[in-house]
Design a protein around this motif. Structure first.
Motif, PDB file in Angstrom:
ATOM      1  N   UNK A  82       0.813  -1.204   0.000  1.00 32.46           N
ATOM      2  CA  UNK A  82       0.000   0.000   0.000  1.00 32.46           C
ATOM      3  C   UNK A  82       0.850   1.259   0.000  1.00 32.46           C
ATOM      4  N   UNK A  83       2.073   1.161   0.512  1.00 33.48           N
ATOM      5  CA  UNK A  83       2.981   2.311   0.548  1.00 33.48           C
ATOM      6  C   UNK A  83       3.815   2.350  -0.729  1.00 33.48           C
ATOM      7  N   UNK A  84       3.180   2.633  -1.846  1.00 33.81           N
ATOM      8  CA  UNK A  84       3.906   2.737  -3.099  1.00 33.81           C
ATOM      9  C   UNK A  84       3.970   1.411  -3.845  1.00 33.81           C
ATOM     10  N   UNK A  85       4.637   1.434  -4.997  1.00 30.26           N
ATOM     11  CA  UNK A  85       4.769   0.237  -5.824  1.00 30.26           C
ATOM     12  C   UNK A  85       5.655  -0.790  -5.121  1.00 30.26           C
ATOM     13  N   UNK A  86       5.255  -2.044  -5.191  1.00 34.52           N
ATOM     14  CA  UNK A  86       6.037  -3.109  -4.551  1.00 34.52           C
ATOM     15  C   UNK A  86       5.743  -4.431  -5.229  1.00 34.52           C
ATOM     16  N   UNK A  87       6.774  -5.238  -5.393  1.00 30.34           N
ATOM     17  CA  UNK A  87       6.631  -6.601  -5.897  1.00 30.34           C
ATOM     18  C   UNK A  87       6.617  -7.559  -4.715  1.00 30.34           C
ATOM     19  N   UNK A  88       5.555  -8.318  -4.578  1.00 25.17           N
ATOM     20  CA  UNK A  88       5.448  -9.292  -3.487  1.00 25.17           C
ATOM     21  C   UNK A  88       5.840 -10.669  -4.016  1.00 25.17           C
ATOM     22  N   UNK A  89       6.880 -11.246  -3.431  1.00 27.76           N
ATOM     23  CA  UNK A  89       7.366 -12.563  -3.863  1.00 27.76           C
ATOM     24  C   UNK A  89       7.571 -13.447  -2.642  1.00 27.76           C
ATOM     25  N   UNK A  90       7.802 -14.730  -2.910  1.00 27.67           N
ATOM     26  CA  UNK A  90       8.147 -15.680  -1.844  1.00 27.67           C
ATOM     27  C   UNK A  90       9.604 -16.077  -2.011  1.00 27.67           C
ATOM     28  N   UNK A  91      10.311 -16.101  -0.875  1.00 29.04           N
ATOM     29  CA  UNK A  91      11.697 -16.525  -0.877  1.00 29.04           C
ATOM     30  C   UNK A  91      11.960 -17.456   0.289  1.00 29.04           C
ATOM     31  N   UNK A  92      13.232 -17.698   0.550  1.00 30.10           N
ATOM     32  CA  UNK A  92      13.627 -18.579   1.654  1.00 30.10           C
ATOM     33  C   UNK A  92      14.746 -17.914   2.445  1.00 30.10           C
ATOM     34  N   UNK A  93      14.558 -17.783   3.758  1.00 25.87           N
ATOM     35  CA  UNK A  93      15.659 -17.355   4.626  1.00 25.87           C
ATOM     36  C   UNK A  93      16.531 -18.583   4.870  1.00 25.87           C
ATOM     37  N   UNK A  94      17.763 -18.562   4.329  1.00 27.40           N
ATOM     38  CA  UNK A  94      18.652 -19.721   4.448  1.00 27.40           C
ATOM     39  C   UNK A  94      19.361 -19.769   5.790  1.00 27.40           C
ATOM     40  N   UNK A  95      19.686 -18.568   6.328  1.00 30.56           N
ATOM     41  CA  UNK A  95      20.393 -18.542   7.612  1.00 30.56           C
ATOM     42  C   UNK A  95      20.158 -17.199   8.282  1.00 30.56           C
ATOM     43  N   UNK A  96      20.346 -17.200   9.600  1.00 26.14           N
ATOM     44  CA  UNK A  96      20.199 -15.984  10.386  1.00 26.14           C
ATOM     45  C   UNK A  96      21.449 -15.813  11.236  1.00 26.14           C
ATOM     46  N   UNK A  97      22.073 -14.646  11.159  1.00 22.45           N
ATOM     47  CA  UNK A  97      23.246 -14.335  11.972  1.00 22.45           C
ATOM     48  C   UNK A  97      23.018 -12.986  12.633  1.00 22.45           C
ATOM     49  N   UNK A  98      22.811 -12.999  13.934  1.00 19.09           N
ATOM     50  CA  UNK A  98      22.522 -11.753  14.635  1.00 19.09           C
ATOM     51  C   UNK A  98      21.223 -11.148  14.134  1.00 19.09           C
ATOM     52  N   UNK A  99      21.297  -9.912  13.694  1.00 17.67           N
ATOM     53  CA  UNK A  99      20.101  -9.222  13.219  1.00 17.67           C
ATOM     54  C   UNK A  99      19.924  -9.328  11.711  1.00 17.67           C
ATOM     55  N   UNK A 100      20.768 -10.086  11.043  1.00 18.49           N
ATOM     56  CA  UNK A 100      20.692 -10.199   9.592  1.00 18.49           C
ATOM     57  C   UNK A 100      20.408 -11.629   9.153  1.00 18.49           C
ATOM     58  N   UNK A 101      19.896 -11.735   7.930  1.00 18.73           N
ATOM     59  CA  UNK A 101      19.608 -13.045   7.357  1.00 18.73           C
ATOM     60  C   UNK A 101      20.110 -13.083   5.922  1.00 18.73           C
ATOM     61  N   UNK A 143       8.670  -8.242 -15.938  1.00 19.54           N
ATOM     62  CA  UNK A 143       9.597  -9.328 -16.238  1.00 19.54           C
ATOM     63  C   UNK A 143       9.048 -10.644 -15.701  1.00 19.54           C
ATOM     64  N   UNK A 144       9.200 -11.677 -16.473  1.00 15.08           N
ATOM     65  CA  UNK A 144       8.918 -13.024 -15.994  1.00 15.08           C
ATOM     66  C   UNK A 144      10.171 -13.614 -15.379  1.00 15.08           C
ATOM     67  N   UNK A 145      10.070 -14.078 -14.119  1.00 15.10           N
ATOM     68  CA  UNK A 145      11.216 -14.672 -13.424  1.00 15.10           C
ATOM     69  C   UNK A 145      10.764 -15.933 -12.688  1.00 15.10           C
ATOM     70  N   UNK A 146      11.709 -16.648 -12.127  1.00 14.12           N
ATOM     71  CA  UNK A 146      11.397 -17.865 -11.383  1.00 14.12           C
ATOM     72  C   UNK A 146      10.637 -17.581 -10.096  1.00 14.12           C
ATOM     73  N   UNK A 147      10.725 -16.349  -9.575  1.00 14.24           N
ATOM     74  CA  UNK A 147      10.013 -16.018  -8.334  1.00 14.24           C
ATOM     75  C   UNK A 147       8.703 -15.289  -8.614  1.00 14.24           C
ATOM     76  N   UNK A 148       8.340 -15.131  -9.885  1.00 16.98           N
ATOM     77  CA  UNK A 148       7.095 -14.473 -10.241  1.00 16.98           C
ATOM     78  C   UNK A 148       7.331 -13.255 -11.113  1.00 16.98           C
ATOM     79  N   UNK A 149       6.248 -12.611 -11.489  1.00 11.80           N
ATOM     80  CA  UNK A 149       6.354 -11.423 -12.332  1.00 11.80           C
ATOM     81  C   UNK A 149       6.824 -10.237 -11.504  1.00 11.80           C
ATOM     82  N   UNK A 150       7.785  -9.484 -12.026  1.00 12.54           N
ATOM     83  CA  UNK A 150       8.342  -8.326 -11.328  1.00 12.54           C
ATOM     84  C   UNK A 150       8.129  -7.072 -12.162  1.00 12.54           C
TER      85      UNK A 150
END
Length: 357
Positions: A241-260, A319-326
């Protein structure tokens, strides 16, 4: 002549404020503080409760539960006329048979002020909004933008503790909307007014606000400074809702501290983890975070141009990509990509955010 307008706005505090119409919950009980001298925008789709909330602050709707404090005073049970707030409506609601000066002075005259003094104050406020010398005209002789300024002047002349706007620019064309929102913001900052502003236009909210309150399903989805809501949305709804955005699904592979480490097909990005665990996750990609590169560029996402729309200063791409249209924008006026063309999309990490659904 000195301008007879207050230069400090009152704090608005809502505690447990809610509104029902029978069995329908128009506004769920909520808490919100609007600091004095700030402009706070209530943003959301139609039916989310933003206008009902504004009307409760104005005293045009009676709260079913909770309290409203303006400048530390409990005004919950007071009428609209006793709250010292002024409202600028979407339709402007100017009296067509009265001159501009009479329109602006009307509230003062109807409350018992002598006409000469009321007209003097109205002239001063018209000058404040850039309409000096227009007092003798009728509203029908004014442009849409000028009528909007008259409506603002009529509200300001009452020296309100809080100024309320209900979709004030929706009747104006795009270029005039941009000009008027800048004028409203400049006026609010110059006079130190407390303003509550309702809109469904995200760009308008981003341009004028100290704080944005995003509403959904009669409640607050997220509230904060414009840059916080845009860069760090709490949910997919707020992000999209806050401007243009592409919503996709991904995978968090690892988490280290405050970053992933976020995996989007072949792309890997190190991002703030926002407390989310490893595993499938929703992610938002802003269009400006997508850079278009030749197909043999290492890293990034393999993509195919599916649509290209020339917009003058830039080209809008899908664009057509493996994670969806962007969706993305390219400033490539001299070399536009064509549908079916293979490219590689590189992602700037500061424009990608992991979010809760």
């Amino acid at each position: 002549m000195s301008i007879p307008i207050k230069t400090t706005g009152a704090e608005v505090r809502l505690t447990g404020l809610g509104k029902r119409y029978g069995q329908v919950q128009a506004v769920k009980p909520l808490d919100l503080v609007i600091e004095g001298g700030t402009l706070v925008t209530l943003l959301g789709p139609s039916g989310c409760g933003k206008t009902t909330l504004l009307r409760m602050i104005a005293g045009l709707e009676q709260a079913t539960e909770g309290r409203i404090f303006i400048g530390g005073r409990d005004v919950t049970l007071l009428s609209a006329g006793e709250r010292n707030v002024s409202m600028v409506f979407q339709s402007y609601a100017l009296f067509p048979h009265m001159s501009v000066l009479e329109n602006v002075a009307y509230g003062l005259v109807s409350s018992g002020e002598r006409k000469q003094a009321a007209h003097a104050k109205a002239e001063a406020v018209l000058e404040t909004v850039g309409l000096k010398g227009f007092g003798g005209r009728l509203p029908s002789e004014m442009s849409g933008g000028q009528q909007q300024r008259v409506a603002v002047a009529r509200a300001l002349v009452l020296e309100p503790d809080v100024l309320l706007f209900d979709e004030p620019l929706s009747n104006l064309d795009t270029r005039l909307r941009r000009t008027m929102r800048e004028e409203i913001r400049a006026l609010q900052q110059r006079l130190g007014l407390t303003v509550v502003y309702v809109t469904h236009d995200q760009s308008e909210a981003l341009a004028v606000s100290d704080k944005i309150v995003v509403m959904r399903n009669a409640g607050i989805a997220q509230a904060g400074a414009p840059e916080v809501l845009y860069a760090s949305p709490d949910s997919v709804f707020v992000a999209t809702f806050m401007g243009e955005a592409n919503h996709v699904r991904g995978v968090i592979e690892s988490v280290t501290g405050e970053h992933c480490v976020l995996a989007l097909d072949s792309a890997r990005l190190t991002l703030p983890g926002r407390g989310l665990p490893p595993g499938p996750v929703d992610a938002v990609i802003r269009p400006e975070a997508i850079r278009i590169a030749p197909p043999d560029t290492p890293n990034g996402l393999e993509a195919t141009v599916t649509r290209a729309t020339y917009m003058g200063s830039h080209t809008e791409y899908y664009f057509g990509t493996a994670v969806g249209e962007l969706f993305a924008q390219g400033a490539d006026r001299l070399r536009r990509r064509q549908p079916g063309e293979k490219v590689r999309l590189l992602l700037d990490e500061e424009g990608v955010v992991v979010v809760r659904p």
